[in-house]
Write a protein that holds these residues in place. Sequence first.
Motif, PDB file in Angstrom:
ATOM      1  N   ILE A  26       0.536  -1.618  -0.015  1.00  0.00           N
ATOM      2  CA  ILE A  26       0.338   0.066  -0.172  1.00  0.00           C
ATOM      3  C   ILE A  26       0.650   1.280  -0.659  1.00  0.00           C
ATOM      4  O   ILE A  26       1.621   1.513   0.970  1.00  0.00           O
ATOM      5  CB  ILE A  26      -0.707  -0.483   1.103  1.00  0.00           C
ATOM      6  CG1 ILE A  26      -1.272  -0.979   1.558  1.00  0.00           C
ATOM      7  CG2 ILE A  26      -1.570   1.134   1.121  1.00  0.00           C
ATOM      8  CD1 ILE A  26      -3.163  -1.784   0.569  1.00  0.00           C
ATOM      9  N   THR A  27       0.944   2.011  -1.072  1.00  0.00           N
ATOM     10  CA  THR A  27       1.452   3.083  -0.995  1.00  0.00           C
ATOM     11  C   THR A  27       0.902   4.219  -1.185  1.00  0.00           C
ATOM     12  O   THR A  27       0.172   4.340  -1.994  1.00  0.00           O
ATOM     13  CB  THR A  27       2.970   3.066  -2.297  1.00  0.00           C
ATOM     14  OG1 THR A  27       1.660   3.084  -3.339  1.00  0.00           O
ATOM     15  CG2 THR A  27       3.689   2.024  -2.262  1.00  0.00           C
TER      16      THR A  27
ATOM     17  N   LYS B 188      -3.575   5.806   3.770  1.00  0.00           N
ATOM     18  CA  LYS B 188      -2.717   4.356   4.605  1.00  0.00           C
ATOM     19  C   LYS B 188      -2.912   4.456   5.627  1.00  0.00           C
ATOM     20  O   LYS B 188      -3.253   2.472   5.681  1.00  0.00           O
ATOM     21  CB  LYS B 188      -1.207   4.827   3.916  1.00  0.00           C
ATOM     22  CG  LYS B 188      -0.948   4.669   1.983  1.00  0.00           C
ATOM     23  CD  LYS B 188       0.673   4.278   1.976  1.00  0.00           C
ATOM     24  CE  LYS B 188       1.531   6.287   3.298  1.00  0.00           C
ATOM     25  NZ  LYS B 188       1.176   7.384   2.841  1.00  0.00           N
TER      26      LYS B 188
END
Length: 67
Positions: free
Chosen positions: A34-35, A42
């Motif tokens: 997850i970026t 996030k």
Amino acid sequence: MALVEVQNISKRYREGVALDDITFSQERLQKIAITGESGAGKATLFRIISGNLQPDTHQVSGGGEKQ
């Protein structure tokens, strides 16, 4: 069955939208990343998945149980 399944997660704050209709699943032994930039949501997503934050709309399941 997916190890983690997230369907239609949305979260809004007074300041704006943190998450908008996020959907994904993670299978056993599958790696995901997850970026995003700072403030992209996030941490909010992980708080919702862990059950520490209530989303506006959601369906999160893991290990056969829905949260």
